[in-house]
Design an enzyme around this catalytic site. Structure first.
Site, PDB file in Angstrom:
ATOM      1  N   GLY A   1      33.208  64.370  36.105  1.00 60.33           N
ATOM      2  CA  GLY A   1      32.857  64.226  37.516  1.00 60.33           C
ATOM      3  C   GLY A   1      33.327  62.870  37.995  1.00 60.33           C
TER       4      GLY A   1
ATOM      5  N   ALA B   1      43.401  53.660  29.674  1.00 59.52           N
ATOM      6  CA  ALA B   1      42.748  54.965  29.575  1.00 59.52           C
ATOM      7  C   ALA B   1      43.729  56.082  29.254  1.00 59.52           C
ATOM      8  CB  ALA B   1      42.007  55.263  30.876  1.00 59.52           C
TER       9      ALA B   1
ATOM     10  N   LEU C   1      49.929  54.856  42.015  1.00 62.66           N
ATOM     11  CA  LEU C   1      51.229  55.506  41.842  1.00 62.66           C
ATOM     12  C   LEU C   1      51.465  55.929  40.396  1.00 62.66           C
ATOM     13  CD1 LEU C   1      53.337  52.992  43.987  1.00 62.66           C
ATOM     14  CD2 LEU C   1      52.451  55.231  44.710  1.00 62.66           C
ATOM     15  N   GLY C   2      50.389  56.226  39.679  1.00 60.01           N
ATOM     16  CA  GLY C   2      50.541  56.657  38.289  1.00 60.01           C
ATOM     17  C   GLY C   2      51.198  55.588  37.445  1.00 60.01           C
TER      18      GLY C   2
ATOM     19  N   SER D   1      37.621  57.590  27.059  1.00 57.09           N
ATOM     20  CA  SER D   1      38.874  56.827  26.969  1.00 57.09           C
ATOM     21  C   SER D   1      38.780  55.462  27.632  1.00 57.09           C
ATOM     22  CB  SER D   1      40.013  57.618  27.626  1.00 57.09           C
ATOM     23  OG  SER D   1      39.902  57.618  29.047  1.00 57.09           O
TER      24      SER D   1
ATOM     25  N   ASP E   1      39.966  57.551  37.870  1.00 58.22           N
ATOM     26  CA  ASP E   1      38.573  57.115  37.945  1.00 58.22           C
ATOM     27  C   ASP E   1      38.355  55.818  37.176  1.00 58.22           C
ATOM     28  OD1 ASP E   1      37.954  59.357  39.455  1.00 58.22           O
ATOM     29  OD2 ASP E   1      37.504  60.557  37.685  1.00 58.22           O
TER      30      ASP E   1
END
Length: 306
Positions: free
Chosen positions: A43, A283, A222-223, A292, A253
Site C-alpha cells: 500500500g 530499494a 524519472l526512474g 527492500s 514509495d
C-alpha cells in the site's frame, strides 16, 4: 489519537501485496506460468510511512484495514519500523489487496483492490484534524477516496506532499495546495492537463507547466534517470546512481518516504530529492517493497560525480 503530532503524518492506503514472480508478463489473453507467490505488506501510504520511519522520521499513519487474515501481514513491518498506528481503523470486510507481478527483468505490473481503503472517509480524516494540522509534513497519495485525500490536504500544514499516484480526480484548488507535488512523467502530464496547462514537449516542460499553473513546487521522478525538481526557480536535474535493478516494486514509495523524512528534518527540497534518489536506487536492488527499504545506518549508492 493524541493531539501531539509527529513530524510526519501519512494519510494513505494499507495493503497486503500478493507478489508473484514470473519470467515475463503475459500479453492480453495469454496464460503464463508463475514461479512463486508471497504475501507481503504494501500500500502506497504504508510503504511511504515505513520508508520515512526507517530513515529516522517520527511517523504516524492514518488509514484502515479489514477484519480478514490479511490485516496483520499488512501492518507487520509498520509495527516493527515504529510507525504510530493508533489512527489505523479496523473495519468489517477485506483489507486492501494488491496483486503484484514481477518479471525477470525487474519490471512489475500491479492490480489493486481497495478493500478497507475505500472506507477511509472525510469524517475519519477529520477525527485526526489536530494531529494532521500540527505535523511538519503531511503525505497523501492517490489510493484513498478523493474526498478523504482532499480533506487531509485542506487540514494539513503548509507542507503537504501529494504523491498523486495513481492520478485521481481532485479539485484543482486542492491540487494547488501540494508543496511539493510528486509525480512521474506520465502522472505529471495528466495533472498538467487537469489544471488546464499547455501540453509540453518533454519532462522539463511538464514541470515548468505545472509551476505556471500555480503549484509551489514540483518533483518529477524519472526512474533510472533520476528526478527533476523545482520550488519555483529553474528546474534542476538530479541523476540517479547506476545500479542493477532487481525489483522496482515500491521504489517510488521509498523515494517519497525518504523525501518526507528529509523535509521534516528541515532540508531544502533539492537536497531532500538528492537523498531520495539514492534511497530509491537502494530499494530497486532488492526484492519486495517495504523489505527492500534502507535503515538509517545503511550505506546508500552515491550519486554520479560524488
Amino acid at each position: 489519537m493524541s493531539t501531539e503530532s509527529p513530524g510526519i503524518v501519512v494519510v494513505g492506503s494499507i495493503n497486503a501485496d500478493l507478489s508473484i514472480t514470473l519470467e515475463r508478463h503475459p500479453q492480453p489473453g495469454e496464460t503464463v506460468r508463475g514461479r512463486t507467490l508471497t504475501v507481503l505488506p504494501g500500500g502506497k501510504g504504508a510503504n511511504q510511512a515505513v520508508a520515512a520511519a526507517l530513515l529516522g522520521g517520527d511517523v504516524a499513519l492514518i488509514g484502515a484495514v479489514g477484519s480478514d487474515e490479511y490485516a496483520e501481514p499488512a501492518l507487520s513491518v509498520l509495527s516493527t519500523a515504529g510507525v504510530d498506528l493508533r489512527a489505523v481503523h479496523r473495519v468489517p470486510g477485506s483489507t486492501g489487496i494488491a496483486v503484484v507481478e514481477v518479471s525477470d527483468d525487474g519490471e512489475n505490473t500491479i492490480v489493486v483492490l481497495p478493500g478497507a481503503n475505500a472506507e477511509v472517509t472525510p469524517a475519519l480524516v477529520a477525527s485526526c484534524a489536530e494531529t494532521i494540522a500540527g505535523a511538519a509534513v503531511v503525505v497523501v497519495q492517490g489510493e484513498l477516496p478523493a474526498e478523504a485525500t482532499e480533506a487531509a490536504m485542506r487540514l494539513g500544514p503548509d507542507r503537504v506532499m501529494l504523491n498523486l499516484a495513481p492520478v485521481i480526480d481532485l479539485d484543482p484548488e486542492v491540487l494547488l495546495l501540494a508543496d511539493p507535488l510528486v509525480v512521474n512523467e506520465h502522472e505529471g502530464a495528466l495533472v498538467l492537463a487537469r489544471l488546464g496547462g499547455r501540453e509540453a514537449a518533454d519532462e522539463q516542460g511538464v514541470v515548468e507547466g505545472l509551476l505556471k499553473c500555480g503549484l509551489a513546487s514540483v518533483v518529477m521522478t524519472l526512474g533510472g534517470a533520476g528526478a527533476l525538481v523545482s520550488d519555483g526557480g529553474p528546474v534542476a536535474a538530479v541523476p540517479a546512481p547506476r545500479v542493477d535493478a532487481v525489483d522496482t516494486t515500491g521504489a517510488g514509495d521509498a523515494f517519497a518516504g525518504a523525501l518526507a523524512a528529509r523535509l521534516s528534518a528541515g532540508a531544502t527540497l533539492e537536497d531532500a530529492v538528492r537523498f531520495a534518489v539514492r534511497v530509491g536506487s537502494y530499494a530497486v536492488q532488492r526484492s519486495g517493497a517495504q523489505r527492500s527499504y534502507p535503515g538509517f545506518d545503511d550505506a546508500l549508492p552515491a550519486l554520479p560525480g560524488e
